[in-house]
Design an enzyme around this catalytic site. Structure first.
Site, PDB file in Angstrom:
ATOM      1  N   ARG A 232       0.857  -1.182   0.000  1.00  0.00           N
ATOM      2  CA  ARG A 232       0.000   0.000   0.000  1.00  0.00           C
ATOM      3  C   ARG A 232       0.895   1.235   0.000  1.00  0.00           C
ATOM      4  O   ARG A 232       2.011   1.212   0.542  1.00  0.00           O
ATOM      5  CB  ARG A 232      -0.922   0.018   1.222  1.00  0.00           C
ATOM      6  CG  ARG A 232      -2.066  -1.001   1.161  1.00  0.00           C
ATOM      7  CD  ARG A 232      -3.088  -0.608   0.103  1.00  0.00           C
ATOM      8  NE  ARG A 232      -4.252  -1.507   0.091  1.00  0.00           N
ATOM      9  CZ  ARG A 232      -4.385  -2.551  -0.712  1.00  0.00           C
ATOM     10  NH1 ARG A 232      -3.405  -2.857  -1.559  1.00  0.00           N
ATOM     11  NH2 ARG A 232      -5.474  -3.301  -0.680  1.00  0.00           N
ATOM     12  N   HIS A 280      -1.288   0.801 -10.137  1.00  0.00           N
ATOM     13  CA  HIS A 280      -1.950  -0.217  -9.304  1.00  0.00           C
ATOM     14  C   HIS A 280      -2.439  -1.379 -10.168  1.00  0.00           C
ATOM     15  O   HIS A 280      -3.628  -1.731 -10.174  1.00  0.00           O
ATOM     16  CB  HIS A 280      -3.111   0.394  -8.515  1.00  0.00           C
ATOM     17  CG  HIS A 280      -3.435  -0.376  -7.263  1.00  0.00           C
ATOM     18  ND1 HIS A 280      -3.867   0.224  -6.112  1.00  0.00           N
ATOM     19  CD2 HIS A 280      -3.385  -1.708  -6.977  1.00  0.00           C
ATOM     20  CE1 HIS A 280      -4.066  -0.687  -5.171  1.00  0.00           C
ATOM     21  NE2 HIS A 280      -3.776  -1.873  -5.683  1.00  0.00           N
TER      22      HIS A 280
END
Length: 317
Positions: A232, A280
């Site tokens: 993350r 991502h």
């Protein structure tokens, strides 16, 4: 395929991409016809909903769906669900999709190889029409550290070992992984980092792991080390990373996740010559394999069996 208990009726609320929802609805209609499939926001009686399948749940779901029993994340992570806000009686299950695992393994292998073979440096040289050969080392002499030894971390480690890299791992709590040195806890973090020429972050995001890659911990990495972040964005203190790169303590950073997504067009990561940004995409949920994983877990629930990927709400993963 087993139908589960035909006498039990479940109501599932799905919130996500339309095509995926249609695929999964058809899958459940064929294999578990006693499951009623609802697509958000089209729900007549919210009190009927037993299970929620989503990436981010609807606002105020805690009050709006009083009989909710399970939340299935459509991804491997669950931090986006805001775990502290989940009612204690609701089970949370992360997605253990073999497609996600394969995608992450491929991305980590690709990224480690690009760093190992100085691809980013050659891309920069291309832009300057510069012909220069850089010295290299064998994979057997390149040490790769994996932060996070869950399902994805262990799969990535095996993939890198198959390429001949030295691989070791770190987790917050003790873990044993075959054919790999494992470190754990704050007491062993510095030793782990000092042995990592390439660091791969695959940690879950919790209060304990937020900002874990900061000025101090980055300084523990060997001179010329590189970072790959597929955990993350909040794991890294952004300015500390930029400083470590500018000071030539770190060589490269491949970043797939960010504190704010999409990444702002003016963010300094975009133009930094030692940073490679991807949007991502390291591991994307695959409709077919993820649908089968979800179906299997609902069957386990109907059969009063433990579901795969059940999250410890206290730990946050």
């Amino acid at each position: 395929m087993a139908k589960g208990n035909p006498e039990v009726t479940l109501n599932i609320l799905y919130r996500g991409p339309v095509e995926r929802g249609h695929n999964w609805q058809d899958l459940f209609a064929h294999h578990l016809p006693q499951v009623k499939w609802h697509t958000w926001p089209n729900v007549k009686d919210k009190a009927e909903i037993d299970m929620l399948v989503c990436w981010i749940p609807p606002r105020e779901y805690q009050q709006d769906y009083p009989n909710l029993k399970v939340i299935f994340s459509v991804g491997a992570g669950v931090d986006q669900l805001n775990i502290p806000s989940v009612p204690q009686h609701v089970q949370v299950v992360r997605m253990l999709d073999p497609g996600i695992q394969q995608g992450m393994t491929e991305f980590v292998q690709m990224s480690v190889l690009n760093i190992h073979r100085d691809t980013l440096a050659y891309v920069n040289m291309n832009q300057q029409s510069q012909w220069q050969q850089l010295p290299g080392v064998s994979t057997a002499k390149r040490r790769v550290g994996i932060m996070g030894l869950g399902n994805l971390g262990q799969a990535a480690a095996v993939g890198l070992q198959n390429l001949g890299f030295q691989v070791h791992g770190w987790s917050r709590n003790p873990k044993s992984v075959a054919n790999m040195s494992c470190f754990h806890g704050n007491a062993q973090l510095q030793t782990f980092l000092q042995r990592s020429d390439i660091l791969v972050c695959l940690l879950p995001l919790t209060d304990e792991t937020r900002s874990i890659l900061n000025q101090q911990t980055l300084s523990y990495l060997p001179q010329g080390a590189s970072i790959i972040n597929v955990g993350r964005g909040e794991h890294i203190v952004e300015q500390d990373l930029i400083d470590a790169l500018n000071e030539q303590h770190l060589r490269y950073a491949i970043l797939d996740v960010f504190a704010k997504e999409p990444l702002d067009t003016q963010h300094p990561f975009w133009q930094h010559p030692q940073i490679w940004v991807t949007p991502h995409v390291a591991a994307i949920t695959q409709n077919d394999s993820a649908g089968q994983a979800l179906l299997a877990n609902v069957q386990r629930y109907l059969n009063n069996e433990a579901m795969a990927g059940l999250v410890n709400l206290s730990a946050g993963y």
